[in-house]
Design a protein around this motif. Structure first.
Motif: not given
Length: 412
Positions: A345-363
């Motif tokens: 968890r983090d208290d940041g700005k949010g808005g992360a997506r599985l298709d957002g190019g941040s490697g979430m889909a690979g995880l």
């Protein structure tokens, strides 16, 4: 129609093998639904049968050419869509809820991979069989229901119920996933492709890091030491030689650090020696955001599971550092029966997506390869919470039971 009405309808009694009670009303709304379904079968079955026969005849006749086999594959893809239509019709008119089969996933990329996957798709062939056997049944039920509408009103509700129960059985038998094994095979084949792609990407990264980093530094070091050696042998040693040796010493230290970082990226020594608690605390210490870690495990899981959890946390904390604009974060790991759970968890700005190019889909793909789950909750404005779980696989010699116990805790 609501779900509760489906559960209380007499059709569910037939589904469970219980004898059917008489209809609540001579011609209830359910009876009219069944009559409408049975009458609509005839024209739809005729169209499906004609298309099926023409498609098979053309595909088999042209199979000796380059057109026939792709035509068969395209027809099988259409059979899947026909099955989806019939499942929707049965769901709406008969109250039969049938799961959708697994999505078709080619094992290999390209046209021929798609072609081979379509031709051996058991779901599509069962849908084709459904269209084939439905024509004689559709003719029979159409004739019986049509005649009963004019001369057999006292028995029409019973006839509609019995005939529609046969349709329910056909839909469940031929249009549903054949069994859980088929679904798992399809999922595992897809996971195998994802794992293969991930492994290939990791190998390319290691090769690139070696070529552009440590290897280049070691080449420069060898050249510098060679020049210094020549000057020493020729008796021309001066301050420049000392500078060369000093520079070479610095290059050696940088190369060693890069090799250590590369080895850590392959598999960190601290994870092998001390387990998840210290390893995750080390990751937290390298994060640019203050991170609290809590690892509550009585025993250590298998090395492969430890590695997956470690690199998942590593990737998530890199995202926290680069994208979250968070002030603090936390990592929790614990065991629940036969599953190992992870939450970051983090208290940041949010808005992360599985298709957002941040490697979430690979995880998500990496966790799915070991029958794991990956859930991302990141509304705009934050906070972001990632929950993951993987199967608990004990190390050799560990007791089969186990649960939550004391573990390593740390705070940066």
């Amino acid at each position: 129609m609501t779900e509760s009405s489906q559960l209380t309808d007499p059709a569910d009694d037939a589904r469970d093998g219980v004898s059917l009670p008489p209809p609540r009303a001579p011609l209830s709304s359910w009876t009219w639904r069944e009559i409408g379904y049975l009458l609509a079968n005839f024209p739809l079955d005729v169209v499906a049968f004609v298309v099926l026969v023409v498609w098979l005849a053309a595909g088999l006749a042209l199979s000796v050419t380059v057109v026939g086999v792709p035509l068969l594959a395209t027809g099988l893809t259409a059979c899947r869509q026909y099955g989806r239509l019939e499942r929707a019709r049965a769901r709406s008119w008969l109250g039969v809820a049938v799961d959708e089969p697994s999505r078709l996933r080619p094992r290999e990329h390209g046209f021929f991979g798609w072609l081979w996957t379509c031709l051996k798709d058991p779901v599509a062939w069962r849908h084709a069989l459904f269209a084939f056997v439905r024509l004689p049944w559709g003719i029979l039920t159409f004739a019986v229901v049509l005649v009963s509408l004019f001369v057999g009103w006292p028995v029409l509700p019973w006839l509609a119920r019995w005939l529609s129960n046969v349709d329910r059985a056909m839909v469940r038998g031929l249009l549903s996933p054949s069994d859980e094994l088929e679904r798992r095979i399809a999922e595992l084949e897809s996971d195998r492709v994802a794992v293969t792609d991930t492994a290939a990407a990791d190998l390319r990264r290691i090769e690139r890091d070696l070529h552009d980093g440590a290897q280049a530094r070691l080449v420069a070091l060898a050249m510098g030491l060679g020049l210094a050696k020549e000057k020493l042998l020729e008796g021309r040693a001066d301050e420049s030689v000392a500078a060369m040796v000093d520079e070479a010493h610095g290059e050696v230290k940088l190369a060693l650090q890069e090799l250590r970082d590369l080895a850590r990226g392959i598999h960190p020594a601290i994870l092998t020696d001390r387990g998840l608690g210290p390893a995750l605390a080390s990751l937290a210490g390298r994060c640019t955001v203050p991170v609290t870690t809590s690892v509550d495990l009585a025993e250590r899981p298998a090395a492969a599971i430890e590695g997956i959890v470690y690199f998942t946390v590593s990737e998530l904390l890199q995202n926290v550092s680069k994208h979250s604009a968070a002030r603090q974060a936390s990592v929790e790991v614990w065991r629940s029966r036969d599953r190992l759970l992870l939450q970051v968890r983090d208290d940041g700005k949010g808005g992360a997506r599985l298709d957002g190019g941040s490697g979430m889909a690979g995880l998500a793909d990496r966790l799915g390869s070991v029958d794991g789950l990956f859930v991302l909750d990141s509304p705009a404005g934050g906070p972001t919470r990632v929950t993951a779980e993987v199967p608990w696989r004990p190390r050799p010699g560990e007791r089969p039971e186990g649960g939550r116990g004391k573990g390593a805790r740390g705070r940066r």
